[in-house]
Design a protein around this motif. Structure first.
Motif, PDB file in Angstrom:
ATOM      1  N   SER A  25      15.931  -8.908 -44.696  1.00  0.00           N
ATOM      2  CA  SER A  25      15.288 -10.225 -44.667  1.00  0.00           C
ATOM      3  C   SER A  25      15.138 -10.795 -46.070  1.00  0.00           C
ATOM      4  CB  SER A  25      13.920 -10.126 -43.983  1.00  0.00           C
ATOM      5  OG  SER A  25      13.090  -9.201 -44.669  1.00  0.00           O
ATOM      6  N   GLU A  26      14.826  -9.929 -47.052  1.00  0.00           N
ATOM      7  CA  GLU A  26      14.737 -10.390 -48.438  1.00  0.00           C
ATOM      8  C   GLU A  26      16.087 -10.890 -48.920  1.00  0.00           C
ATOM      9  OE1 GLU A  26      11.162  -7.548 -50.190  1.00  0.00           O
ATOM     10  OE2 GLU A  26      13.244  -6.896 -50.324  1.00  0.00           O
TER      11      GLU A  26
ATOM     12  N   TRP B  93      16.770 -14.334 -47.397  1.00  0.00           N
ATOM     13  CA  TRP B  93      15.994 -15.418 -47.969  1.00  0.00           C
ATOM     14  C   TRP B  93      16.398 -15.735 -49.407  1.00  0.00           C
ATOM     15  CZ3 TRP B  93      13.532 -19.025 -45.532  1.00  0.00           C
ATOM     16  CH2 TRP B  93      13.107 -18.783 -44.236  1.00  0.00           C
TER      17      TRP B  93
ATOM     18  N   VAL C 261      14.870  -2.695 -50.840  1.00  0.00           N
ATOM     19  CA  VAL C 261      15.313  -4.055 -50.521  1.00  0.00           C
ATOM     20  C   VAL C 261      15.594  -4.131 -49.032  1.00  0.00           C
ATOM     21  CG1 VAL C 261      17.009  -5.846 -50.999  1.00  0.00           C
ATOM     22  CG2 VAL C 261      16.316  -4.276 -52.812  1.00  0.00           C
TER      23      VAL C 261
ATOM     24  N   SER D 146      12.626  -7.828 -40.714  1.00  0.00           N
ATOM     25  CA  SER D 146      11.825  -6.638 -40.997  1.00  0.00           C
ATOM     26  C   SER D 146      11.058  -6.196 -39.758  1.00  0.00           C
ATOM     27  CB  SER D 146      10.845  -6.917 -42.141  1.00  0.00           C
ATOM     28  OG  SER D 146      11.535  -7.222 -43.335  1.00  0.00           O
TER      29      SER D 146
ATOM     30  N   ALA E 281       9.512 -13.032 -42.099  1.00  0.00           N
ATOM     31  CA  ALA E 281      10.248 -11.762 -42.184  1.00  0.00           C
ATOM     32  C   ALA E 281      10.630 -11.223 -40.811  1.00  0.00           C
ATOM     33  CB  ALA E 281       9.434 -10.729 -42.939  1.00  0.00           C
TER      34      ALA E 281
ATOM     35  N   LYS F 198       8.245 -14.408 -46.842  1.00  0.00           N
ATOM     36  CA  LYS F 198       7.233 -13.354 -46.841  1.00  0.00           C
ATOM     37  C   LYS F 198       6.364 -13.438 -45.596  1.00  0.00           C
ATOM     38  CE  LYS F 198       6.983 -13.082 -51.883  1.00  0.00           C
ATOM     39  NZ  LYS F 198       6.133 -13.290 -53.069  1.00  0.00           N
TER      40      LYS F 198
ATOM     41  N   SER G  98      23.539  -9.007 -45.460  1.00  0.00           N
ATOM     42  CA  SER G  98      22.259  -8.705 -44.807  1.00  0.00           C
ATOM     43  C   SER G  98      22.476  -8.024 -43.463  1.00  0.00           C
ATOM     44  CB  SER G  98      21.456  -9.994 -44.618  1.00  0.00           C
ATOM     45  OG  SER G  98      21.177 -10.614 -45.849  1.00  0.00           O
TER      46      SER G  98
ATOM     47  N   ALA H  46      10.765 -18.937 -50.488  1.00  0.00           N
ATOM     48  CA  ALA H  46      10.481 -17.501 -50.610  1.00  0.00           C
ATOM     49  C   ALA H  46       9.156 -17.153 -49.947  1.00  0.00           C
ATOM     50  CB  ALA H  46      10.447 -17.102 -52.084  1.00  0.00           C
TER      51      ALA H  46
END
Length: 259
Positions: A141-142, A145, A138, A41, A38, A35, A184, A31
Motif C-alpha cells: 500500500s505504501e 501511494w 515496506v 495492508s 491502507a 495512512k 505493488s 500520503a
C-alpha cells in the motif's frame, strides 16, 4: 477544441487513480489519505490471519505422519542390524539417541514452524528496510501511494504545458502509475506466498520422521528461505524507487526541465 483535449488528458490519469488523487490538493495530503485507508495492508492482515488457522489444524496430521514414519524407520534400522548380527549395545544407544534427536527436532518444527518461519521472513524484510534507510518493512500500500503522489505531482502541472507536452506528460503519469502498481501487486503476491508457505509447511515437517522421506521436509525450509530472499530483493528495489521518487518530488518544479 484544444482546451477540451487538455481537459480530457487531465482527467484520464485521475480515472486510473480511481478518484483518490483528485481528492488531495497536495502530495502530503495524498500520503495522509494512504495512512488512513491502507486497504492493501488490511487485506494482507486478513490473509495472514486466515492462513494462521491452518497450522493448528495440520499439527495433528503432521504429528501422526512423523511418528508413523519414525516407527517404520526404527523397525527397519534395527531389523537390518539384527540380520547382520550387529546388535551391539553401543550401536543401539547411538541409534536411539540419533532417532530421538531427529524426532525432537521435527516435533519442534511442527509446533513452532509458523512462528519461526514468520520471523525468518520478517528478518529478511527488516534487513532490507535498514539497508535502504527506510528503517521499516515496506508494504504494497505504501508503494502504491508513492505512485499516486508521483503521478499526481506530474499531472497537476499539466495545464502549464503545451498540447504536445501535455500528452507526453499524461502518458508518463499513466506509465509511472502502472509500473508502480505492478510492483505493488507483485510484492502483495509474494507476501501472500510467504503466508501460505509458513503455515502449510507444518504438514511437510511430518515427513522428517524417515530418512526416505526427509527430503520432503527439508524442501519447504529451502522454499521459505527463497521466499524471504525474494522479499529481501524486492524490498531493496522498492526502497530505491521510493527514495528516488521522494528526491524527484522535492526537485520537481512543475517545468519540463525538472521533469
Amino acid at each position: 477544441m484544444k482546451k477540451l483535449l487538455k481537459c480530457i488528458l487531465f482527467l484520464v490519469p485521475f480515472m486510473l487513480l480511481s478518484g483518490m488523487a483528485s481528492a488531495a490538493d497536495t502530495t502530503a495530503q495524498a500520503a495522509e489519505i494512504a495512512k488512513v485507508s491502507a486497504p492493501a495492508s488490511g487485506l494482507l492482515k486478513l490473509f495472514q490471519t486466515n492462513a494462521a488457522e491452518w497450522g493448528p489444524r495440520l499439527t495433528q496430521y503432521a504429528t501422526y505422519l512423523l511418528f508413523s514414519l519414525g516407527l517404520m524407520q526404527l523397525v527397519w534400522t534395527f531389523s537390518l542390524k539384527a540380520l547382520d548380527g550387529n546388535l551391539e549395545l553401543g550401536g543401539i544407544i547411538a541409534d536411539l539417541i540419533r532417532f530421538i534427536m531427529v524426532m525432537g527436532f521435527f516435533m519442534a518444527m511442527i509446533e513452532y514452524f509458523p512462528s519461526w518461519g514468520g520471523k525468518v521472513v520478517d528478518s529478511f524484510r527488516k534487513a532490507a528496510g535498514v539497508a535502504t534507510g527506510l528503517g521499516k518493512d515496506v508494504t504494497p500500500s505504501e508503494m502504491f501511494w508513492v505512485a499516486v503522489s508521483f503521478a499526481w505531482r506530474i499531472v497537476k502541472e499539466i495545464s502549464a504545458f503545451g498540447f504536445g507536452t501535455a500528452v507526453i506528460t499524461a502518458i508518463m503519469a499513466v506509465i509511472v502509475l502502472l509500473c508502480f502498481t505492478f510492483i505493488s501487486c507483485f510484492m502483495f503476491a509474494t507476501l501472500v506466498e510467504s503466508f501460505i508457505v509458513i503455515n502449510a509447511a507444518v504438514l511437510f515437517m511430518g515427513f522428517g520422521g524417515s530418512s526416505w522421506t526427509r527430503e520432503f521436509a527439508i524442501a519447504p525450509l529451502k522454499y521459505l528461505i527463497s521466499v524471504g530472499a525474494k522479499l529481501f530483493v524486492l524490498t531493496l528495489i522498492v526502497g530505491i524507487i521510493i527514495k528516488s521518487s521522494n528526491d524527484w518530488l522535492k526537485a520537481y518544479n512543475g517545468d519540463m526541465t525538472s521533469l
